[in-house]
Design a protein around this motif. Structure first.
Motif, PDB file in Angstrom:
ATOM      1  N   LEU A   1      43.753  40.377  31.018  1.00  0.00           N
ATOM      2  CA  LEU A   1      43.178  41.702  31.229  1.00  0.00           C
ATOM      3  C   LEU A   1      41.706  41.605  31.617  1.00  0.00           C
TER       4      LEU A   1
ATOM      5  N   GLY B   1      40.366  39.179  33.238  1.00  0.00           N
ATOM      6  CA  GLY B   1      40.347  38.773  34.647  1.00  0.00           C
ATOM      7  C   GLY B   1      40.550  39.952  35.569  1.00  0.00           C
ATOM      8  N   LEU B   2      41.526  40.808  35.247  1.00  0.00           N
ATOM      9  CA  LEU B   2      41.758  42.000  36.067  1.00  0.00           C
ATOM     10  C   LEU B   2      40.521  42.891  36.068  1.00  0.00           C
TER      11      LEU B   2
ATOM     12  N   THR C   1      37.854  41.480  38.657  1.00  0.00           N
ATOM     13  CA  THR C   1      38.119  41.813  40.060  1.00  0.00           C
ATOM     14  C   THR C   1      38.122  43.326  40.259  1.00  0.00           C
ATOM     15  N   GLY C   2      38.608  44.065  39.249  1.00  0.00           N
ATOM     16  CA  GLY C   2      38.626  45.519  39.383  1.00  0.00           C
ATOM     17  C   GLY C   2      37.229  46.086  39.506  1.00  0.00           C
TER      18      GLY C   2
ATOM     19  N   ASN D   1      34.553  44.497  40.608  1.00  0.00           N
ATOM     20  CA  ASN D   1      33.971  44.141  41.895  1.00  0.00           C
ATOM     21  C   ASN D   1      34.615  44.924  43.029  1.00  0.00           C
ATOM     22  N   PHE D   2      35.869  45.338  42.811  1.00  0.00           N
ATOM     23  CA  PHE D   2      36.579  46.093  43.848  1.00  0.00           C
ATOM     24  C   PHE D   2      35.858  47.401  44.144  1.00  0.00           C
TER      25      PHE D   2
ATOM     26  N   LYS E   1      32.662  48.076  43.471  1.00  0.00           N
ATOM     27  CA  LYS E   1      31.262  47.936  43.864  1.00  0.00           C
ATOM     28  C   LYS E   1      31.165  47.833  45.385  1.00  0.00           C
ATOM     29  N   PRO E   2      30.011  48.204  45.965  1.00  0.00           N
ATOM     30  CA  PRO E   2      29.880  48.101  47.424  1.00  0.00           C
ATOM     31  C   PRO E   2      29.888  46.640  47.862  1.00  0.00           C
ATOM     32  N   THR E   3      30.332  46.420  49.087  1.00  0.00           N
ATOM     33  CA  THR E   3      30.389  45.049  49.595  1.00  0.00           C
ATOM     34  C   THR E   3      28.963  44.550  49.866  1.00  0.00           C
ATOM     35  N   ILE E   4      28.803  43.233  49.779  1.00  0.00           N
ATOM     36  CA  ILE E   4      27.466  42.679  49.988  1.00  0.00           C
ATOM     37  C   ILE E   4      27.383  41.871  51.277  1.00  0.00           C
ATOM     38  N   THR E   5      28.461  41.852  52.040  1.00  0.00           N
ATOM     39  CA  THR E   5      28.413  41.161  53.323  1.00  0.00           C
ATOM     40  C   THR E   5      27.466  41.889  54.268  1.00  0.00           C
TER      41      THR E   5
ATOM     42  N   VAL F   1      26.983  42.538  57.904  1.00  0.00           N
ATOM     43  CA  VAL F   1      27.769  42.393  59.131  1.00  0.00           C
ATOM     44  C   VAL F   1      26.802  42.164  60.278  1.00  0.00           C
TER      45      VAL F   1
ATOM     46  N   TRP G   1      25.304  44.107  63.676  1.00  0.00           N
ATOM     47  CA  TRP G   1      24.889  45.490  63.399  1.00  0.00           C
ATOM     48  C   TRP G   1      23.872  45.564  62.262  1.00  0.00           C
TER      49      TRP G   1
ATOM     50  N   GLU H   1      22.579  42.439  45.274  1.00  0.00           N
ATOM     51  CA  GLU H   1      22.309  41.985  43.922  1.00  0.00           C
ATOM     52  C   GLU H   1      22.324  40.476  43.883  1.00  0.00           C
TER      53      GLU H   1
ATOM     54  N   PHE I   1      37.628  43.511  49.174  1.00  0.00           N
ATOM     55  CA  PHE I   1      36.838  44.300  48.224  1.00  0.00           C
ATOM     56  C   PHE I   1      36.730  43.591  46.883  1.00  0.00           C
TER      57      PHE I   1
ATOM     58  N   ARG J   1      33.908  41.374  47.245  1.00  0.00           N
ATOM     59  CA  ARG J   1      32.723  42.055  47.794  1.00  0.00           C
ATOM     60  C   ARG J   1      32.533  41.767  49.283  1.00  0.00           C
TER      61      ARG J   1
ATOM     62  N   TRP K   1      46.614  43.334  43.466  1.00  0.00           N
ATOM     63  CA  TRP K   1      45.449  43.107  42.605  1.00  0.00           C
ATOM     64  C   TRP K   1      45.643  41.823  41.787  1.00  0.00           C
TER      65      TRP K   1
ATOM     66  N   THR L   1      43.389  38.093  41.663  1.00  0.00           N
ATOM     67  CA  THR L   1      42.701  37.845  40.403  1.00  0.00           C
ATOM     68  C   THR L   1      43.037  36.472  39.826  1.00  0.00           C
TER      69      THR L   1
END
Lengths: 200, 327
Positions: free
Chosen positions: A18, A20-21, A24-25, A27-28, A30-34, A36, A39, A198, B42, B45, B287, B291
Motif C-alpha cells: 500500500l 508503494g501504491l 506512485t499515486g 507522484n501521479f 503532482k505536476p510533471t517535471i520534464t 519539454v 518549447w 523540486e 505521470f 513525473r 497503476w 508501482t
C-alpha cells in the motif's frame, strides 16, 4: 508461533504494498517535471560547464583581461588552447602569429621590458573544443582571471571544424550583442522557473 | 427490421454482438495503450506521449499503423503452422469471453446461465496460445516464456476459481446477470465488501492470469528479451498485445460484475456504472504495473500455492458455512 509470524509477515507485506501504491499515486497527481525542450528551456544554466570563454575587462567589453601569458595553454593536458601574444617589437612581423598558429605553437610570455602602455591582450585565442576534456586547469592557472566556463549548452556542429572556436571573436560578438545568440530560435521559447521544479 | 432478420434471431444477435465486441476491443486497445503510457509517465513525473497529435492522442493509432505495416517474419527453425496459429488463438477466445459480460440489464449477447464458466473456460485457452507461440518460435526464450506462462496460469487459476466459487455460493448462480442482480445498488451490498478476501484474491489472480506486471514473468524483458512473443513481428505481436488488453478488460468486467455490483449504482443504474467500475479496475491494474517490480519466479509460485490457494480454500469454506447458516 510460525502461523502468527506468517500472519505478521503478510500484514507487513500488505502494508508495504500500500505504501508503494501511495508513492506512485502521490507522484501521479503532482505536476510533471520534464522540461519539454524546444518549447521550454531550463533556466539553471549558470551551473553548466560548457567550453571555456574569455572574460572581458570590466571597463572595455571588447578587450579580454587576458595578458597572453600562455599559462593556460601550458597547463592544458589536451593541448587544445592556442594563444598568440602580440608581437614584442614595435614593427610587427606580419606572418609571426599565423606561423605560430599553423604550428600549434605557443608564443612565449611577453617580456617585462615591453612598453607598459602597450596592450598585452592576445591577438589570437583559439580553442579546439573537440580535444577539451573540461578539466578546468586553464581556468585554475589563469593569473588574470580571464577564463571561465561558458554556459553555451546548445552548442552543436556538423563537423570537427565547428568545434575550433575563436574565443576572441566570440567574446567580441557577445559584447556587441550584449548576449550570446542562443541556438534554438523557437519563438515560443519560455524558460521554466526554478521554483516549479523540486529537488529530487 | 425485416421478418427474416429480426433482432430476436439469436444468430443475428450473436453476429451483431461479435461485431460490437471487436469494435469495443479494438477501440479500448487503442485507448488503453494511451492511458497506460500516460499513467506510466505521470507516475514518474514525465508527460508521456506528447508530440503526435494534441497531447499525443494520435500516438496509439500511429503505433498500430506501424505494426500493421511491418513485415511478418517466420523464424526458419520454428513450426510455421503453430507459430501463426498462436496469435489467432490468443485473440479469438478472448472476444468470446465478452459475450456473457453483463454490460447492462437489457444488453445481452446470448442467453446463458453458465456465463461465468464460459469466461473461465475460454480464458484458459490463452495459455495454450502462449504455449504454442513459445514452442512454434523454436527459440529458447520463447520456450522458457511459454513454460513460465503455463506454470503461472495453472498456479493462479486455482485460487481464481475458488474465489469465483465463493461468489457463486453467495449468489447461487453462475449467470453473471443473476450475480449482478443479487447485489444491490449501494457499495455495502456488493460482494467486494461482503467478502473482501475473495475480492482481493480475485484481483491478485486476475493480474497474474493476464500476465501483467508484477507477474509478467512470461515476457520478462530483462531475462527472456520478450518471452513467448520474442520472434513475432508486426501484427503477430500486435494480436498478442491486443489480446493482453482484451484479457484485462474481461477480468475487469468480471470483477465489476462479480464483486462491485455490475451495472447497478446508487443513482441511475445502467451501462455507465458498469463501464466506470470496469475502467476503475483497469486503472488499478495499470497503476500496479508502474508501482511494483517484477517478482521472482519462485516467489510467484510460492505466493499462489502456499498463500493464496490455502486462504482461498478457507474463504470458500467460510463462505459456504455463512451461506448455509444465513440462508
Amino acid at each position: 508461533m510460525s502461523v502468527s509470524n506468517s500472519f505478521k509477515d503478510a500484514w507487513n507485506y500488505a502494508k508495504s504494498l500500500l505504501i508503494g501504491l501511495g508513492v506512485t499515486g502521490k507522484n501521479f497527481v503532482k505536476p510533471t517535471i520534464t522540461v519539454v525542450y524546444p518549447w521550454q528551456q531550463v533556466d539553471n544554466l549558470s551551473t553548466f560547464r560548457g567550453h571555456v570563454e574569455l572574460i572581458p575587462k570590466d571597463d572595455d567589453l571588447f578587450t579580454p583581461r587576458c595578458v597572453a601569458c600562455g599559462a593556460c595553454a601550458d597547463a592544458c593536458p589536451s593541448h587544445c588552447l592556442t594563444v598568440v601574444a602580440p608581437p614584442k617589437t614595435p614593427k610587427p612581423k606580419a606572418d609571426a602569429p599565423a606561423a605560430a598558429l599553423v604550428e600549434g605553437r605557443v608564443i612565449p610570455k611577453t617580456e617585462k621590458a615591453a612598453a607598459p602602455e602597450k596592450s598585452r591582450a592576445p591577438v589570437q585565442f583559439f580553442l579546439d573544443y573537440s580535444l577539451c576534456s573540461l578539466c578546468g586547469q586553464c581556468e585554475r592557472v589563469c593569473p588574470a582571471k580571464s577564463l571561465r566556463f561558458s554556459n553555451n549548452v546548445y552548442l552543436t556542429g556538423s563537423s570537427r571544424e565547428d568545434f575550433k572556436i575563436d574565443l576572441l571573436a566570440r567574446m567580441k560578438s557577445q559584447a556587441a550583442g550584449q548576449s550570446a545568440p542562443s541556438r534554438p530560435k523557437s519563438p515560443a521559447t519560455a524558460p521554466v522557473s526554478e521554483k516549479e521544479k523540486e529537488p529530487a | 427490421m425485416s421478418m427474416t432478420l429480426s433482432l430476436a434471431d439469436p444468430l443475428v444477435r450473436l453476429i451483431l454482438a461479435l461485431v460490437g465486441i471487436f469494435a469495443f476491443v479494438a477501440l479500448n486497445g487503442l485507448v488503453l495503450v494511451y492511458v497506460e503510457r500516460k499513467v506510466a509517465g505521470f507516475c514518474q513525473r514525465r508527460p508521456g506521449p506528447l508530440h503526435v497529435g494534441p497531447q499525443g492522442l494520435i500516438q496509439p493509432i500511429v503505433d498500430a499503423l506501424k505494426l500493421v505495416g511491418k513485415q511478418l517474419l517466420t523464424p526458419p527453425k520454428g513450426d510455421r503452422v503453430l507459430f501463426w496459429a498462436a496469435p489467432l488463438l490468443a485473440f479469438l477466445p478472448v472476444a468470446l469471453c465478452f459475450l456473457p459480460l453483463p454490460f447492462d440489464a437489457s444488453l445481452k449477447a446470448i442467453e446463458l446461465n453458465l456465463g461465468l464458466v464460459l469466461i473461465l473456460a475460454f480464458s484458459g485457452v490463452n495459455v495454450i496460445a502462449l504455449c504454442l507461440a513459445g514452442w512454434g518460435s523454436g527459440n529458447k526464450w520463447g520456450i522458457l516464456g511459454a513454460a513460465r506462462a503455463v506454470a503461472q496460469s495453472v498456479a493462479y487459476e486455482v485460487p481464481l476459481l475458488l474465489s469465483v466459487l465463493a461468489v457463486a455460493f453467495m449468489s447461487g448462480s453462475l449467470d453473471l446477470f443473476v450475480v449482478t442482480e443479487s447485489q444491490g445498488a449501494w457499495p455495502w451490498q456488493w460482494y467486494a465488501l461482503k467478502n473482501p478476501l475473495a475480492f482481493l484474491i480475485f484481483i491478485v489472480c486476475a493480474v497474474a492470469e493476464t500476465n501483467r506486471a508484477p507477474f509478467d514473468l512470461p515476457e520478462a524483458e530483462s531475462e527472456l528479451t520478450a518471452g513467448f512473443h520474442t520472434e513475432y513481428s508486426g501484427m503477430g505481436f500486435g494480436l498478442f498485445f491486443l489480446a493482453e488488453y482484451a484479457n484485462m478488460i474481461v477480468v475487469s468486467g468480471v470483477a465489476a460484475a462479480l464483486f462491485l455490483g455490475g451495472y447497478q449504482g446508487p443513482v441511475a443504474s445502467g451501462i455507465w456504472w458498469f463501464l466506470a467500475k470496469l475502467y476503475a479496475i483497469l486503472l488499478l491494474i495499470i497503476w500496479l504495473r508502474w508501482t511494483y517490480p517484477r517478482v521472482r519466479f519462485d516467489q510467484l509460485l510460492n505466493l499462489s500455492w502456499k498463500r493464496l490457494t490455502p486462504v482461498a480454500l478457507l474463504v470458500l469454506a467460510g463462505t459456504a458455512i455463512a451461506v448455509r447458516l444465513g440462508g
